[in-house]
Motif scaffolding. Structure first.
Motif, PDB file in Angstrom:
ATOM      1  N   PHE A 126       1.030  -1.236  -0.075  1.00 39.80           N
ATOM      2  CA  PHE A 126      -0.094  -0.109  -0.087  1.00 39.80           C
ATOM      3  C   PHE A 126       0.971   1.153  -0.209  1.00 39.80           C
ATOM      4  CE2 PHE A 126      -1.995   3.525   2.723  1.00 39.80           C
ATOM      5  CZ  PHE A 126      -2.901   3.943   1.676  1.00 39.80           C
ATOM      6  N   ALA A 127       1.884   1.446   0.857  1.00 36.37           N
ATOM      7  CA  ALA A 127       2.838   2.337   1.035  1.00 36.37           C
ATOM      8  C   ALA A 127       3.363   2.656  -0.240  1.00 36.37           C
ATOM      9  CB  ALA A 127       3.693   2.393   2.072  1.00 36.37           C
ATOM     10  N   GLU A 128       3.828   1.632  -1.053  1.00 36.31           N
ATOM     11  CA  GLU A 128       4.535   1.787  -2.407  1.00 36.31           C
ATOM     12  C   GLU A 128       3.483   2.294  -3.583  1.00 36.31           C
ATOM     13  OE1 GLU A 128       8.022  -1.603  -1.796  1.00 36.31           O
ATOM     14  OE2 GLU A 128       5.844  -2.165  -2.732  1.00 36.31           O
ATOM     15  N   LEU A 129       2.353   1.692  -3.366  1.00 39.22           N
ATOM     16  CA  LEU A 129       1.336   2.384  -4.227  1.00 39.22           C
ATOM     17  C   LEU A 129       1.021   3.798  -4.120  1.00 39.22           C
ATOM     18  CD1 LEU A 129      -0.735   1.924  -6.586  1.00 39.22           C
ATOM     19  CD2 LEU A 129      -2.371   1.297  -4.938  1.00 39.22           C
ATOM     20  N   LEU A 130       0.839   4.139  -2.586  1.00 36.67           N
ATOM     21  CA  LEU A 130       0.418   5.364  -2.505  1.00 36.67           C
ATOM     22  C   LEU A 130       1.872   6.525  -2.992  1.00 36.67           C
ATOM     23  CD1 LEU A 130      -1.245   7.035  -0.757  1.00 36.67           C
ATOM     24  CD2 LEU A 130       0.266   6.729   1.508  1.00 36.67           C
ATOM     25  N   ALA A 131       3.094   6.024  -2.713  1.00 39.02           N
ATOM     26  CA  ALA A 131       4.013   6.845  -3.265  1.00 39.02           C
ATOM     27  C   ALA A 131       3.921   6.821  -4.824  1.00 39.02           C
ATOM     28  CB  ALA A 131       5.393   6.312  -2.826  1.00 39.02           C
ATOM     29  N   THR A 188       0.922   0.751   8.855  1.00 37.07           N
ATOM     30  CA  THR A 188       2.621   0.346   8.953  1.00 37.07           C
ATOM     31  C   THR A 188       3.599   1.503   9.003  1.00 37.07           C
ATOM     32  OG1 THR A 188       2.367  -0.044   6.771  1.00 37.07           O
ATOM     33  CG2 THR A 188       2.257  -2.130   8.248  1.00 37.07           C
ATOM     34  N   ARG A 189       4.722   1.572   9.611  1.00 39.07           N
ATOM     35  CA  ARG A 189       5.547   2.547   9.643  1.00 39.07           C
ATOM     36  C   ARG A 189       5.779   3.110   8.146  1.00 39.07           C
ATOM     37  NH1 ARG A 189      10.196   3.565  13.676  1.00 39.07           N
ATOM     38  NH2 ARG A 189       8.965   2.202  14.938  1.00 39.07           N
ATOM     39  N   ASP A 190       6.031   2.395   7.059  1.00 45.82           N
ATOM     40  CA  ASP A 190       6.317   2.660   5.741  1.00 45.82           C
ATOM     41  C   ASP A 190       5.316   3.491   5.301  1.00 45.82           C
ATOM     42  OD1 ASP A 190       4.382   0.852   5.506  1.00 45.82           O
ATOM     43  OD2 ASP A 190       5.563  -0.255   3.940  1.00 45.82           O
ATOM     44  N   ILE A 191       3.992   3.660   5.729  1.00 44.69           N
ATOM     45  CA  ILE A 191       2.980   4.780   5.239  1.00 44.69           C
ATOM     46  C   ILE A 191       3.486   6.146   5.655  1.00 44.69           C
ATOM     47  CG2 ILE A 191       0.696   5.464   5.495  1.00 44.69           C
ATOM     48  CD1 ILE A 191      -0.237   2.566   6.043  1.00 44.69           C
ATOM     49  N   ALA A 233       2.621   7.538  17.618  1.00 44.98           N
ATOM     50  CA  ALA A 233       4.071   8.119  17.797  1.00 44.98           C
ATOM     51  C   ALA A 233       4.842   7.916  16.502  1.00 44.98           C
ATOM     52  CB  ALA A 233       4.676   6.994  18.780  1.00 44.98           C
ATOM     53  N   TRP A 234       4.601   7.155  15.747  1.00 44.22           N
ATOM     54  CA  TRP A 234       5.403   6.998  14.420  1.00 44.22           C
ATOM     55  C   TRP A 234       4.929   8.412  13.674  1.00 44.22           C
ATOM     56  CZ3 TRP A 234       3.229   1.505  12.467  1.00 44.22           C
ATOM     57  CH2 TRP A 234       3.921   0.535  13.146  1.00 44.22           C
ATOM     58  N   ILE A 235       3.390   8.655  13.552  1.00 46.65           N
ATOM     59  CA  ILE A 235       3.024   9.927  12.891  1.00 46.65           C
ATOM     60  C   ILE A 235       3.584  11.025  13.427  1.00 46.65           C
ATOM     61  CG2 ILE A 235       0.957  11.190  12.279  1.00 46.65           C
ATOM     62  CD1 ILE A 235      -0.830   8.805  12.319  1.00 46.65           C
ATOM     63  N   LYS A 236       3.587  11.044  14.835  1.00 46.32           N
ATOM     64  CA  LYS A 236       4.212  12.546  15.333  1.00 46.32           C
ATOM     65  C   LYS A 236       5.674  12.545  15.192  1.00 46.32           C
ATOM     66  CE  LYS A 236       0.856  13.206  19.074  1.00 46.32           C
ATOM     67  NZ  LYS A 236       0.395  13.653  20.378  1.00 46.32           N
ATOM     68  N   ALA A 237       6.250  11.403  15.102  1.00 47.49           N
ATOM     69  CA  ALA A 237       7.734  11.427  14.752  1.00 47.49           C
ATOM     70  C   ALA A 237       8.189  11.911  13.092  1.00 47.49           C
ATOM     71  CB  ALA A 237       8.469  10.234  15.024  1.00 47.49           C
TER      72      ALA A 237
END
Length: 446
Positions: A221-226, A248-251, A294-298
């Motif tokens: 999904f993250a790769e498609l998004l990119a 996931t963190r890769d998003i 926390a991933w999003i805030k970082a």
């Protein structure tokens, strides 16, 4: 209109849509399919030969709303009109719709929309009780090149249909079927067609959009998004709705790496209590959700966060509710879409004792909204003095303002000193001069 044999002679249609963005986009595809089959869309039921309602069953009394609408216009049946019920209520109620509203000719769930041309032929032949149901185990998705998009600048692409999560309160798995994803090749081809047609903003859709699984095995999904974000001509890419279990963190890494990916994540929590989350069958804990926050805030750039919350779920204690209120402070959401629990047909929660009085649910909801309003006011205040890029959406003549939306999906109403108003779909830098809990005010920087 229909002739004496019930066949539609004049191929006109009216379509009304209820519910979410998925339904709105489904309707765009249905409209495009109908137009491709020679139908002309009209604005009033009275002017249509075929009257369609694309329905939603998420909220309480959704079915009654549809039947009320049908009842309002059943008199048109005698004038040769034909009726169809599409979407989630159609799948949920099935052939019972024919019993309650015998003047309805078509009942079709969203998993059968790819068969619309065949069903239209049946209607044109004068057939009644045409169904597109019980197709929820299909692996096929509804793809068409004939989408009638309602906005010439911002458009939707559904990348995954259905849901396998079976949350205790939710009817979607029973109305939209199992999860089935489009190939990344087809998604990117549609994104390129949209860019070539002048669209600059794309929103990827799915009941759980980040549960996407490329059947070609090419992209996560993250790769498609990119990849969508890198399509030439596209300036903004959004996605909704995400499920915390598959977030996931890769998003977040993709949002940081690709500037066209909007800095906004909608991540429904539903409850701040792990105990209630377990009762809801959400398949994650509060700690796991906070890890994702926390991933999003970082992230290297600030990412706006919004969520959905249900109050008064069966078994929610005052202590559970306080944990939800506490979570608001922990996350600092920019918006919360909150609802009182109401039982939905066929869901596991319908067998749970709903012992919380409606008055108490209303009280809890108001407490939550009041607290969130304070948080939003503080969040929006932080934008004062900043210059933000907005996509122009229209004008508010009464206020003398232009309406736009930021990358974080916040409404920004602004003025300009230029004699000619900027066109819808254009992008402008705007300095924020004032804030409200749900919108910003500013001046165009020219």
């Amino acid at each position: 209109m229909a002739d004496a044999n019930g066949k539609i002679a004049e191929k006109t249609f009216y379509l009304e849509t209820f519910g979410c963005q998925m339904n709105v986009h489904d309707s765009e595809k249905v409209i495009g399919t109908l137009e491709h089959e020679g139908y002309r869309r009209v604005d009033l039921e009275e002017d249509a030969g075929l009257i369609l309602y694309n329905t939603c069953s998420i909220r309480d009394k959704a079915e009654q709303k549809v039947f009320n609408r049908l009842n309002d216009y059943k008199k048109l049946y005698a004038k040769g009109k034909r009726f169809g019920v599409l979407g989630c209520v159609a799948q949920q109620e099935g052939e019972r719709i024919f019993e309650r509203a015998p003047y309805v000719s078509l009942v079709a769930g969203s998993a059968s929309y790819r068969k619309l041309p065949e069903m239209l032929v049946q209607i044109e032949r004068g057939e009644s009780r045409i169904t597109g149901l019980d197709d929820r185990q299909t692996d096929e998705t509804f793809e068409t090149e004939f989408t009638a998009r309602s906005n010439p600048h911002r458009g939707y692409i559904t990348i995954i249909e259905g849901c396998d999560k079976f949350c205790a309160y939710c009817v979607v798995p029973y109305t939209r079927g199992k999860e089935r994803s489009r190939t990344s090749t087809s998604v990117l081809a549609e994104a390129r067609r949209m860019a070539d047609a002048g669209y600059t903003e794309i929103q990827l859709l799915g009941q759980n959009v980040n549960s996407y699984r490329d059947s070609e095995g090419k992209r996560s999904f993250a790769e498609l998004l990119a990849a969508v974000g890198e399509v030439e001509g596209i300036r903004r890419v959004r996605f909704t709705t995400s499920h915390p279990r598959d977030f996931t963190r890769d998003i977040v890494e993709a949002i940081d790496a690709v500037p066209t990916l909007c800095d906004h994540v909608h991540l429904p929590i539903q409850s701040g209590s792990s105990r209630v989350l377990q009762l809801m069958q959400r398949e994650y804990t509060r700690d796991q959700y906070e890890e994702r926050i926390a991933w999003i805030k970082a992230a290297r750039r600030p990412i706006s966060m919004t969520t959905d919350i249900i109050v008064g779920f069966p078994g929610e204690t005052p202590e559970d509710f306080e944990q939800t209120i506490d979570l608001l402070a922990v996350t600092g959401y920019d918006a919360v879409f909150a609802f009182k629990y109401s039982p939905r047909p066929n869901t596991p929660a319908i067998t749970m004792a709903d012992s919380i009085p409606d008055e108490e649910k209303s009280t809890r909801l108001q407490v939550l909204l009041d607290r969130q309003r304070e948080i939003q006011r503080a969040n929006y205040d932080k934008h004062i003095g900043q210059i933000l890029e907005v996509m122009v959406e229209g004008r508010n003549e009464a206020r003398g303002q232009i309406t736009g939306r930021t990358s974080q999906n916040k409404t920004l109403n602004f003025t300009t000193t230029q004699p000619i108003y900027p066109a819808p779909g254009s992008y402008l830098p705007v300095r924020v001069t004032k804030s409200f809990p749900n919108s910003l005010v500013g001046e165009a920087v020219i």
